[in-house]
Design a protein around this motif. Structure first.
Motif, PDB file in Angstrom:
ATOM      1  N   UNK A 252      40.555  41.621  40.185  1.00  0.00           N
ATOM      2  CA  UNK A 252      41.892  41.408  40.762  1.00  0.00           C
ATOM      3  C   UNK A 252      42.516  42.748  41.141  1.00  0.00           C
ATOM      4  N   UNK A 253      42.403  43.729  40.249  1.00  0.00           N
ATOM      5  CA  UNK A 253      43.017  45.038  40.488  1.00  0.00           C
ATOM      6  C   UNK A 253      42.472  45.703  41.736  1.00  0.00           C
ATOM      7  N   UNK A 254      41.196  45.545  41.999  1.00  0.00           N
ATOM      8  CA  UNK A 254      40.582  46.192  43.150  1.00  0.00           C
ATOM      9  C   UNK A 254      40.779  45.410  44.449  1.00  0.00           C
ATOM     10  N   UNK A 255      41.012  44.125  44.342  1.00  0.00           N
ATOM     11  CA  UNK A 255      41.049  43.292  45.545  1.00  0.00           C
ATOM     12  C   UNK A 255      42.427  43.240  46.210  1.00  0.00           C
ATOM     13  N   UNK A 256      43.502  43.252  45.435  1.00  0.00           N
ATOM     14  CA  UNK A 256      44.856  43.167  46.008  1.00  0.00           C
ATOM     15  C   UNK A 256      45.802  44.077  45.235  1.00  0.00           C
ATOM     16  N   UNK A 257      46.907  44.446  45.882  1.00  0.00           N
ATOM     17  CA  UNK A 257      47.882  45.284  45.187  1.00  0.00           C
ATOM     18  C   UNK A 257      49.303  44.738  45.225  1.00  0.00           C
ATOM     19  N   UNK A 258      49.491  43.543  45.765  1.00  0.00           N
ATOM     20  CA  UNK A 258      50.810  42.914  45.757  1.00  0.00           C
ATOM     21  C   UNK A 258      50.957  42.048  44.511  1.00  0.00           C
ATOM     22  N   UNK A 259      52.096  42.173  43.843  1.00  0.00           N
ATOM     23  CA  UNK A 259      52.302  41.471  42.572  1.00  0.00           C
ATOM     24  C   UNK A 259      52.108  39.963  42.705  1.00  0.00           C
ATOM     25  N   UNK A 260      52.630  39.401  43.801  1.00  0.00           N
ATOM     26  CA  UNK A 260      52.560  37.947  43.948  1.00  0.00           C
ATOM     27  C   UNK A 260      51.152  37.441  44.229  1.00  0.00           C
ATOM     28  N   UNK A 261      50.279  38.352  44.672  1.00  0.00           N
ATOM     29  CA  UNK A 261      48.910  37.939  45.021  1.00  0.00           C
ATOM     30  C   UNK A 261      47.962  37.937  43.826  1.00  0.00           C
ATOM     31  N   UNK A 262      48.276  38.698  42.807  1.00  0.00           N
ATOM     32  CA  UNK A 262      47.330  38.849  41.694  1.00  0.00           C
ATOM     33  C   UNK A 262      47.015  37.533  40.983  1.00  0.00           C
ATOM     34  N   UNK A 263      48.016  36.734  40.583  1.00  0.00           N
ATOM     35  CA  UNK A 263      47.682  35.456  39.919  1.00  0.00           C
ATOM     36  C   UNK A 263      46.915  34.508  40.844  1.00  0.00           C
ATOM     37  N   UNK A 264      47.149  34.626  42.159  1.00  0.00           N
ATOM     38  CA  UNK A 264      46.450  33.767  43.114  1.00  0.00           C
ATOM     39  C   UNK A 264      44.983  34.163  43.227  1.00  0.00           C
ATOM     40  N   UNK A 265      44.707  35.463  43.260  1.00  0.00           N
ATOM     41  CA  UNK A 265      43.315  35.914  43.301  1.00  0.00           C
ATOM     42  C   UNK A 265      42.601  35.522  42.015  1.00  0.00           C
ATOM     43  N   UNK A 266      43.287  35.642  40.881  1.00  0.00           N
ATOM     44  CA  UNK A 266      42.687  35.206  39.617  1.00  0.00           C
ATOM     45  C   UNK A 266      42.322  33.738  39.669  1.00  0.00           C
ATOM     46  N   UNK A 267      43.202  32.927  40.282  1.00  0.00           N
ATOM     47  CA  UNK A 267      42.906  31.488  40.379  1.00  0.00           C
ATOM     48  C   UNK A 267      41.691  31.238  41.263  1.00  0.00           C
ATOM     49  N   UNK A 268      41.538  32.011  42.337  1.00  0.00           N
ATOM     50  CA  UNK A 268      40.364  31.869  43.204  1.00  0.00           C
ATOM     51  C   UNK A 268      39.093  32.148  42.404  1.00  0.00           C
ATOM     52  N   UNK A 269      39.113  33.211  41.600  1.00  0.00           N
ATOM     53  CA  UNK A 269      37.927  33.573  40.812  1.00  0.00           C
ATOM     54  C   UNK A 269      37.575  32.452  39.835  1.00  0.00           C
ATOM     55  N   UNK A 270      38.552  31.966  39.098  1.00  0.00           N
ATOM     56  CA  UNK A 270      38.275  30.911  38.126  1.00  0.00           C
ATOM     57  C   UNK A 270      37.842  29.609  38.823  1.00  0.00           C
ATOM     58  N   UNK A 271      38.443  29.313  39.960  1.00  0.00           N
ATOM     59  CA  UNK A 271      38.068  28.092  40.697  1.00  0.00           C
ATOM     60  C   UNK A 271      36.630  28.177  41.204  1.00  0.00           C
ATOM     61  N   UNK A 272      36.219  29.341  41.698  1.00  0.00           N
ATOM     62  CA  UNK A 272      34.849  29.487  42.178  1.00  0.00           C
ATOM     63  C   UNK A 272      33.855  29.417  41.008  1.00  0.00           C
ATOM     64  N   UNK A 273      34.234  30.005  39.882  1.00  0.00           N
ATOM     65  CA  UNK A 273      33.364  29.910  38.710  1.00  0.00           C
ATOM     66  C   UNK A 273      33.212  28.448  38.278  1.00  0.00           C
ATOM     67  N   UNK A 274      34.295  27.692  38.328  1.00  0.00           N
ATOM     68  CA  UNK A 274      34.264  26.290  37.915  1.00  0.00           C
ATOM     69  C   UNK A 274      33.366  25.459  38.821  1.00  0.00           C
ATOM     70  N   UNK A 275      33.262  25.857  40.083  1.00  0.00           N
ATOM     71  CA  UNK A 275      32.430  25.118  41.044  1.00  0.00           C
ATOM     72  C   UNK A 275      31.046  25.748  41.221  1.00  0.00           C
ATOM     73  N   UNK A 276      30.724  26.686  40.347  1.00  0.00           N
ATOM     74  CA  UNK A 276      29.412  27.344  40.378  1.00  0.00           C
ATOM     75  C   UNK A 276      29.139  28.008  41.732  1.00  0.00           C
TER      76      UNK A 276
END
Length: 371
Positions: free
Chosen positions: A243-267
């Motif tokens: 997350x730290x390397x991908x975005x630097x806007x505060x509002x985007x960080x929780x959204x990028x984290x959700x993308x990572x967890x969602x992709x992991x959940x869908x393999x």
């Protein structure tokens, strides 16, 4: 006309004038010798007094500014020797005398001080006690740097060879890492501004980073949040590093984290360019090439599903908090579409994502060499 300059007949007498003139000159000459001799004696006396006063000490306000480093654990005598070496005071003995006279032995501290050359020992003691003269050595470590990048930053800021930080990093057991770090530094070298004691001890600096990480992790309840997410603390920290390397806007960080967890959940493979940069140890680019994405590394999230084996940067507090508290979304994709504004767009479908990618490509074409 004065009677002193005429003869008995009342006429002007040149001989009498010459006589009086010679007498006057003799008086003036005698006076000059007397005054001059007195001034000579005074000057010599003054020089002798100054020599006496400055035999063990300087007098006056000093000359040039000088920065002096007092190492940790230095005795008063060692401090005095350092001050003499830097031409701050004239005598270690007089410096000790002034410290004893003022009763401030226990108040003198180690550190870097802005002093002046050739000052009285008493003045030097006062300046060492004045917090305004203390020069604090600091290093600021930005969020998102890999450990190798941090070493470059610290080496430059602290004027210490990079090899000394590498050597300290090669002995992780001395840094106070949490057990679940597995002896790995990446992710645990917390980015912040640190005051550094002198002489610089790389192990102490890096231990301070780990200590700060531990404090922040406890404040954010990282272990408990990881358990609630069905993840280990190391996995959540790894997400935070991406997350730290991908975005630097505060509002985007929780959204990028959700993308990572969602992709992991869908393999789904994460396909994060930042992990490729880490695998290559090349942080000079924003995007990756097809050749880059072929790198043989467990950190290649294009070729390997799941999280990489550990953090790929050292995230700050906000990124760790975002990874521990991701947004609740159905997003599977994101891309930054403007590197100047950091505008990032998210998508739940690949079709939506393609539209966002096209916007980014347009920006890159309009800003050659930036992507």
């Amino acid at each position: 006309m004065s009677p002193a300059f005429v003869d008995n007949d009342g006429n002007f007498d040149w001989r009498k004038l010459g006589y009086h003139a010679r007498s006057g000159f003799a008086v003036l000459l005698s006076l000059a010798v007397l005054v001059g001799g007195g001034w000579f004696v005074y000057a010599k006396a003054q020089d002798a007094w100054v020599d006496f006063r400055t035999a063990d000490d300087y007098i006056g306000e000093g000359t040039d500014d000088v920065v002096v480093i007092i190492p940790s654990g230095a005795s008063v005598t060692q401090m005095g020797d350092i001050l003499v070496e830097n031409d701050v005071v004239k005598s270690t003995k007089e410096f000790r005398n002034q410290v004893s006279k003022l009763g401030v032995d226990g108040q003198l501290q180690a550190g870097r001080f802005q002093l002046r050359k050739q000052i009285p020992a008493a003045t030097a003691v006062d300046m060492l006690l004045d917090p305004a003269n203390r020069v604090v050595l600091r290093v600021t470590i930005p969020e998102g740097l890999a450990v190798t990048q941090q070493w470059d930053t610290m080496s430059k800021a602290l004027d210490v060879p990079r090899e000394e930080f590498e050597a300290a990093g090669a002995q992780p057991e001395a840094l106070g890492l949490p057990e679940w770090a597995g002896g790995k530094l990446e992710g645990f070298m917390f980015p912040d501004t640190y005051e550094v004691a002198e002489p610089v001890n790389p192990t102490a600096v890096m231990s301070g980073q780990v200590s700060t990480f531990t404090k922040v992790a406890e404040e954010l309840q990282l272990a408990a949040r990881a358990e609630a997410l069905g993840r280990t603390p190391l996995e959540v920290l790894t997400v935070a590093s991406i997350v730290e390397r991908e975005v630097n806007q505060a509002e985007d960080r929780p959204l990028v984290a959700s993308v990572i967890y969602n992709r992991l959940a869908q393999d789904m493979p994460l396909q994060m360019d930042s992990t490729i940069h880490y695998a290559l140890q090349d942080f000079s680019k924003v995007t990756t090439t097809a050749e880059d994405r072929q790198v043989d590394s467990p950190y290649n999230t294009y070729a390997n599903k799941g999280l990489p084996p550990g953090p790929t940067s050292n995230p700050g507090r906000a990124a760790i908090e975002a990874a521990a508290n991701p947004a609740d979304t159905d997003y599977l994709y994101f891309t930054t579409v403007d590197l100047d504004t950091s505008e990032t767009r998210f998508a739940a479908t690949y079709e939506e994502h393609e539209v966002n990618v096209a916007l980014f490509q347009e920006w890159c074409q309009a800003n050659t060499g930036r992507c």
